[in-house]
Design a protein around this motif. Structure first.
Motif, PDB file in Angstrom:
ATOM      1  N   ARG B 100     -70.440  83.934  65.047  1.00  0.00           N
ATOM      2  CA  ARG B 100     -71.210  84.237  64.448  1.00  0.00           C
ATOM      3  C   ARG B 100     -70.593  85.880  63.379  1.00  0.00           C
ATOM      4  NH1 ARG B 100     -73.765  80.572  64.687  1.00  0.00           N
ATOM      5  NH2 ARG B 100     -74.762  80.425  66.352  1.00  0.00           N
ATOM      6  N   THR B 104     -70.996  86.771  59.614  1.00  0.00           N
ATOM      7  CA  THR B 104     -71.559  87.940  59.074  1.00  0.00           C
ATOM      8  C   THR B 104     -70.454  88.618  58.483  1.00  0.00           C
ATOM      9  OG1 THR B 104     -72.796  87.767  60.423  1.00  0.00           O
ATOM     10  CG2 THR B 104     -72.740  89.735  59.439  1.00  0.00           C
ATOM     11  N   LEU B 107     -69.756  87.357  54.952  1.00  0.00           N
ATOM     12  CA  LEU B 107     -70.582  87.704  53.802  1.00  0.00           C
ATOM     13  C   LEU B 107     -70.575  89.334  53.782  1.00  0.00           C
ATOM     14  CD1 LEU B 107     -73.331  87.171  52.512  1.00  0.00           C
ATOM     15  CD2 LEU B 107     -74.323  86.595  54.742  1.00  0.00           C
ATOM     16  N   GLU B 264     -79.640  86.653  55.693  1.00  0.00           N
ATOM     17  CA  GLU B 264     -78.957  85.919  56.813  1.00  0.00           C
ATOM     18  C   GLU B 264     -80.388  84.474  57.198  1.00  0.00           C
ATOM     19  OE1 GLU B 264     -76.746  86.721  60.412  1.00  0.00           O
ATOM     20  OE2 GLU B 264     -74.947  87.324  59.207  1.00  0.00           O
ATOM     21  N   VAL B 269     -77.904  81.592  57.240  1.00  0.00           N
ATOM     22  CA  VAL B 269     -76.267  81.953  57.381  1.00  0.00           C
ATOM     23  C   VAL B 269     -76.888  82.155  58.379  1.00  0.00           C
ATOM     24  CG1 VAL B 269     -74.665  82.722  56.252  1.00  0.00           C
ATOM     25  CG2 VAL B 269     -75.881  82.276  54.987  1.00  0.00           C
ATOM     26  N   GLY B 271     -75.300  83.395  61.519  1.00  0.00           N
ATOM     27  CA  GLY B 271     -74.221  85.008  61.053  1.00  0.00           C
ATOM     28  C   GLY B 271     -75.466  85.142  62.705  1.00  0.00           C
ATOM     29  N   THR B 274     -78.801  85.991  62.168  1.00  0.00           N
ATOM     30  CA  THR B 274     -80.063  85.088  62.596  1.00  0.00           C
ATOM     31  C   THR B 274     -79.993  84.933  64.171  1.00  0.00           C
ATOM     32  OG1 THR B 274     -78.730  83.075  62.400  1.00  0.00           O
ATOM     33  CG2 THR B 274     -80.373  83.478  61.156  1.00  0.00           C
TER      34      THR B 274
END
Lengths: 577, 320, 318
Positions: B100, B104, B107, B264, B269, B271, B274
């Motif tokens: 994860r 992240t 992103l 997210e 997504v 990452g 979430t």
């Protein structure tokens, strides 16, 4: 069961109650008179037999679905959550008996081959069929005994299966031979099989499960089953993947090569995924979250490619009035609230969506499931609290408030969970403010906090909802009126006659007698002095691609969750709607 | 310089500790029982759970110990490299975190780069052409960007994509090295949503920083010498103007990570955002602590590096 | 600025002529400001409209914002599109969207001003004191601020709301606490840079007492900083309130707040009734825009040197 057909879903068709009433044997298996032959072995009667199904071919396809939660528990016998546990883990297992997927009101054999009941209804003997666990070991009666004992294990946490302890004594089952097991029940009850058919009563292999600690059993992949699907992989936040069990004892089933459920927490994103065809089914495929107009709307917007599926009368929203402090410690105030709420208006606002129709109804106090009509709609038109127009009830409610000392109204707090409940909460608060002067401050919090607050009774009232678990009116009596504290009855409200009735109906095998017991229970509840104020019933909904065939809508969202009988017909005609 | 650097590095650890204590204490007072949530799931109801069973589970998870004992025990595990076992999944936290974290970070960095590359030219041009129509437009644009709630923008984008283009980013997740195209498809829209806010902010900062620098005396000298405006701006002004922009952007990264959480969940997504929301719903304290620790460590480390680099590049603050 | 002339009887007579000028002075100032900074004027106009909406809400709103509308044929107008009867449509339980937006201005302004008055003022003082005191005090405050900034603000605010419960005042408290780190940081860095200006050093050199320096030299500069922070955080507070309501932990759902209206709209009905989500979002956006434009213009006018003031400090921490 020729007289019971299957359910055609359009969202507005009533339940095939009348069919069930004509087939009394659909519910009860044991009568006191003689021993009854059990239903035949497993046959699926497909309404449309495609040629390749008859040949037992498997579809070279992985069914793609979506789900909204990350499961944390994989031991179905112990867990309590439908989306977080039963849904992801259930497909790996079988029960001893289960609800027939193509005729969900009927209980048929799953792992068993047949069963007989003794004349006094206190002993059930099951014969098992040839089946094997995912590791190749055969399913034997020892495994069944082990599983039943594990379910009623003293001291173990059994959220949804704990009620089985009232029927079955730990370690009382007898293994007669490798494929036969005798199960004594504590008392003759029509509910025994219904409970045993619950999706949570799965059978585990003794040689695997006995070596797992309670924690280990909760981890994905540790417990194995005999079911149509083997868990391939669980990637949190990404997907749950299953692969077909090639040695499944129901020949030819399941029809897909595997299942792939993408985990999408955001509701709108899930809708969008169904809309553009990224997934072919919602989980379940019905779980409370889609019990509104969105499935029908998507059905229209995609021109019928996405089919809406609904279970009517699946979930009931209700108020819990906390009796540990004023004003709701006063039975008069509780009755006032019971009378004053305009259920029809509430249902219209909360459950209906122009121009798609209504996805819920005011409904009865107890669910009319399992062939028992405790209250009919005509009854309700006369009942205080339900009848329209409300002038008389409102007057009485106001008088009660004055008598209790709240002529000028009262301030109170309402606890509920964010999401769909907020709408009901807003309407209830506005209605009670207008009619009785009760000023509710709504505190919407996340689910975990809501449950915590209900149990602790920190607020004056809470709004909650619960689904039907068993297809029987007793289900709701057990959920809400057992005097055990907890989320459903936090202040342990009880009424002596009601408690008697709850005990009595469990042992009563005569259908008419049971019905009269339920009617009496409802009379008591209509006094409106209990902690639970029913508001409205809602649908449980889901969506499926139109090419997915053979799904039959069950009476509760807790039933039929294994996808073993569904197939894909690429040439299916787009239904004209 | 050396003293400053050593002092800042030493202060890193206590600051990190304070951050974790903060979150630990806060979430302890938050209502909602971890044990109960585990039993009934995020959406379920507690059915037939007896209080003794709940207590049993609490003991098994170690949730019945006093607060400071739990914190101390957690800290001790962390110092030995063990981030703990998730209360919800019963698997080691580190297993989930490592994947994860990369998602992240990818992103966030993507958003940051997109914002930076668009904002700097915008801000510089806006400063050079101050009070012209371009300047007004870009200032309105950047104010809009700051005023627009990120989650609203995200929802609108998903709605627009699904309704008008019938296309959505593919489900599942592909890492950058596995399948760069799919990875790009999945991250481009969330990155754009995040970048929008950041872009507006950075453009404003660039503009004001550039304006300040453009007034400096040494530039007047350069112009007096007859140097072309473009060289004045490009060679002399830009360097000095960009330094505060870069540092502010660096501090903004911490705020960006906050926005990542919402984006997210809207764009699915997988990452840390979430994971965090999931853990909050499930009251999984162990995971919450670990995620906060990681985010705090990253942000603090970034700040530390920026401060050190800034002190190297800007001699004025060395002598403080 | 009343000039009193003594009449023959010894009474004071206000000078009418001067009074007129003092009345006109602010009007003239505003006109001058609008000409120089048209964007700021637009922002000011928006803010003015907002204030009017909040003040005159009961007269302006066609319906009670908390009342479910019940039409004569017993119908409840749920999710009716904007039209002649309901200018901006109705929401998910049959309340008028326009009325809720008008009353929502009250909530937004209450939250915004509450948060700014308590938060910006409070943390301003803290930042000022910390910067001026220096030494160990400054160090500790800075470490704490750094720690708070390292944790995503969302978590802190969520946790606070979960503990305190969702109510209007608790939203303000949560926003105030969430503001702590950025405000203290910004104030401190600005004060530090002012502190090192030559004239302060000179004042110290000639032995002026600390209090005097603070009052006479730092304060006026700080006033400008305060104004800028105040206008920025007014918008910030409104957005945080909206985000909290969106996440479900803000103001109670039936109270007409713009953020709360967004929540209801976002939960699955974005496509079915877009007006329920667009108008409150637009309202939030315009309000924040107005405050930001006004703040920018004020900053440009009051303190050109402070063009570099941004919401986070430019200076590295100590």
């Amino acid at each position: 069961m020729a007289c019971c057909g299957f359910f055609q879903v359009r969202g507005m068709v009533p339940v095939c109650l009348w069919l069930l009433l004509l087939c009394p044997e659909a519910r009860l298996v044991a009568t006191a008179a003689d021993s009854t032959a059990s239903p035949e072995g497993q046959t699926f009667t497909f309404p449309w037999p495609p040629a390749w199904v008859a040949r037992g071919k498997s579809q070279k396809m992985i069914l793609r679905g979506i789900t909204g939660t990350n499961p944390g528990q994989w031991d179905v016998q112990s867990c309590g959550s439908l989306p977080d546990c039963l849904m992801p883990s259930g497909p790996q297992f079988n029960g001893l008996v289960y609800h027939n997927p193509v005729n969900p009101d009927e209980i048929v054999c799953d792992l068993c081959d047949s069963w007989t009941v003794s004349p006094d209804g206190k002993t059930y003997t099951f014969r098992l069929r040839q089946a094997q666990w995912h590791d190749g070991q055969p399913v034997s009666a020892e495994d069944i005994k082990f599983s039943l004992d594990r379910i009623v294990e003293p001291g173990a946490i059994r959220v949804r299966t704990g009620v089985f302890r009232t029927f079955y004594e730990h370690q009382s089952a007898q293994v007669l031979d490798d494929k036969t097991i005798r199960v004594p029940v504590k008392f003759a009850s029509p509910l025994f099989l219904e409970n045993l058919a619950s999706e949570y009563m799965k059978m585990y292999p003794k040689h695997v499960a006995q070596n797992l600690s309670a924690d280990e059993a909760q981890q994905p992949g540790k417990l194995i089953g005999s079911g149509p699907w083997k868990l391939k992989e669980f990637k949190p936040h990404i997907a749950i993947e299953y692969v077909r069990n090639p040695h499944y004892f129901k020949k030819g089933l399941p029809f897909f090569d595997g299942l792939h459920f993408s985990i999408i927490r955001d509701y709108n994103r899930r809708l969008a995924a169904m809309q553009v065809g990224q997934a072919q089914t919602t989980e379940g495929p019905t779980i409370g979250g889609y019990g509104n107009e969105d499935p029908v709307r998507l059905q229209r917007e995609t021109g019928g490619k996405v089919r809406a599926i609904y279970i009517p009368e699946a979930v009931q929203t209700y108020l819990v009035l906390h009796m540990n402090k004023p004003p709701f410690n006063d039975a008069r105030v509780r009755r006032a609230v019971f009378l004053a709420i305009d259920r029809q208006e509430l249902t219209k606002i909360v459950r209906c969506a122009e121009p798609y129709g209504c996805f819920g109804a005011v409904g009865t106090f107890l669910p009319n499931k399992g062939g028992q009509t405790v209250e009919s709609d005509e009854d309700l038109a006369q009942v205080p609290g339900w009848r329209q127009p409300k002038a008389q009830d409102l007057a009485e409610a106001k008088a009660l408030m004055v008598a209790a000392g709240y002529a000028n109204g009262v301030r109170a707090t309402l606890n509920l969970a964010t999401g769909a409940a907020v709408r009901s909460g807003e309407v209830v608060a506005e209605q009670l403010r207008k009619s009785l002067g009760i000023e509710f401050t709504i505190e919407a919090v996340d689910r975990a906090t809501t449950v915590d607050r209900i149990i602790r009774g920190t607020h004056h009232a809470s709004l909650d909802s619960s689904g039907v678990i068993l297809l029987d009116p007793a289900d709701y009596l057990n959920q809400h009126f057992l005097v055990i504290g907890g989320q459903k009855n936090p202040d342990r409200w009880s009424q002596p006659r009601l408690t008697e009735i709850i005990e009595a109906q469990a042992r009563e095998s005569d259908a008419m007698q049971r019905l009269s017991l339920f009617k009496e229970a409802v009379e008591i509840l209509r006094q409106g002095e209990s902690h639970m104020v029913p508001l409205s019933w809602g649908y449980s909904g889901g969506m499926m691609d139109y090419r997915l065939q053979n799904f039959h809508v069950p009476g509760s969202e807790q039933i039929v969750k294994h996808f073993e009988h569904l197939w894909w017909d690429p040439d299916a005609p787009l239904p004209r709607d | 310089m050396g003293e400053y650097a050593i002092r800042r590095v030493l202060l890193f650890i206590p600051t990190l500790l304070v951050a974790t204590i903060l979150v630990f204490a806060l979430f302890w007072i938050v209502p909602g029982d971890s044990a109960l949530t585990i039993l009934v799931g995020g959406e379920g109801d507690s059915g037939m759970v007896a209080p003794e069973q709940l207590e049993q589970l609490r003991q098994a998870l170690g949730l019945d110990r006093p607060l400071y004992v739990q914190y101390a025990s957690w800290l001790w595990d962390v110092l030995r490299g063990n981030l703990g076992t998730s209360l919800w999944y019963k698997t080691p936290v580190w297993d989930q975190l490592q994947d994860r974290f990369l998602v992240t970070m990818e992103l966030a960095i993507m958003a940051m780069l997109m914002a930076f590359c668009a904002a700097v030219p915008l801000g510089v041009t806006s400063a050079v052409k101050q009070d012209t129509r371009f300047d007004y437009l870009s200032r309105v644009f950047s104010t809009i960007g700051i005023a627009l709630p990120t989650f609203w923008l995200g929802i609108l984008i998903v709605y627009a994509l699904a309704s008008f283009f019938q296309w959505l980013p593919p489900l599942g997740y592909a890492t950058l090295w596995d399948d760069p195209l799919m990875n790009l498809q999945q991250l481009i829209f969330p990155a754009m949503t995040l970048a929008f806010h950041d872009l507006a902010f950075t453009a404003r900062v660039t503009r004001s920083s550039m304006l300040e620098v453009l007034r400096e005396d040494y530039l007047r000298t350069a112009r007096a010498k007859g140097l072309m405006e473009i060289l004045v701006v490009g060679r002399h002004a830009l360097k000095n103007a960009l330094l505060p922009v870069v540092t502010v952007s660096g501090y903004q990264f911490g705020r960006l990570l906050g926005g990542v959480i919402i984006v997210e969940s809207i764009f699915v997504v997988p990452g840390m955002g979430t994971l965090l929301i999931d853990s909050i719903v499930h009251r999984d304290f162990i995971v919450i602590q670990a995620v906060v620790l990681l985010i705090a460590a990253v942000v603090l480390m970034l700040n530390l590096m920026i401060d050190l680099v800034y002190s190297v590049l800007d001699p004025r603050i060395r002598y403080r | 600025m009343l000039v009193e002339r003594k009449a023959a009887t010894g009474e004071a007579i206000p000078d009418v002529r001067l009074e007129w000028r003092t009345f006109m002075a602010p009007v003239l100032a505003v006109t001058r400001f609008s000409r120089r900074k048209p964007l700021g004027a637009v922002g000011g106009l928006i803010v003015l409209v907002l204030f009017m909406m909040a003040l005159l809400a009961p007269t302006l709103a066609p319906y009670d914002p908390r009342q479910i509308i019940r039409e004569p044929n017993n119908r409840v107008p749920v999710y009716v599109p904007p039209g002649r009867t309901y200018l901006l449509g109705t929401d998910h339980v049959g309340r008028d969207v326009l009325s809720r937006i008008i009353f929502g201005a009250r909530i937004s302004l209450y939250v915004g001003f509450g948060a700014v008055l308590i938060g910006v003022t409070g943390w301003f003082v803290v930042g000022l004191a910390s910067a001026y005191a220096g030494g160990a005090v400054d160090l500790i405050v800075q470490r704490f601020v750094d720690a708070m900034m390292a944790v995503p603000g969302l978590i802190i605010v969520l946790a606070i709301m979960a503990v305190l419960g969702s109510s209007l005042n608790n939203v303000i408290i949560a926003i105030v606490i969430g503001m702590l780190a950025p405000v203290v940081r910004t104030v401190r860095s600005q004060v530090l840079s002012v502190k090192e200006m030559e004239y302060i050093i000179a004042a110290r050199a000639i032995g002026a007492p600390a209090g005097r320096i603070m009052a006479r030299h730092l304060m006026p500069n700080c006033l400008a900083i305060y104004l800028i922070l105040a206008t920025y955080y007014l918008g910030f507070a409104i957005i945080i309130e909206a985000s909290l309501s969106f996440l479900g932990v803000g103001v109670p759902p039936d109270v007409p707040s713009w953020g709360g209206m967004l929540t209801a709209a976002a939960q699955g009905h974005v496509t079915r009734a877009p007006w329920a989500g667009i108008f409150p979002g637009l309202a939030i956006f315009l309000a924040v825009l107005g405050f930001n434009l006004l703040g920018d213009a004020l900053r440009d006018v009051l303190e050109p040197r402070l063009r570099g003031v941004s919401s986070t400090a430019r200076r590295p921490s100590r």
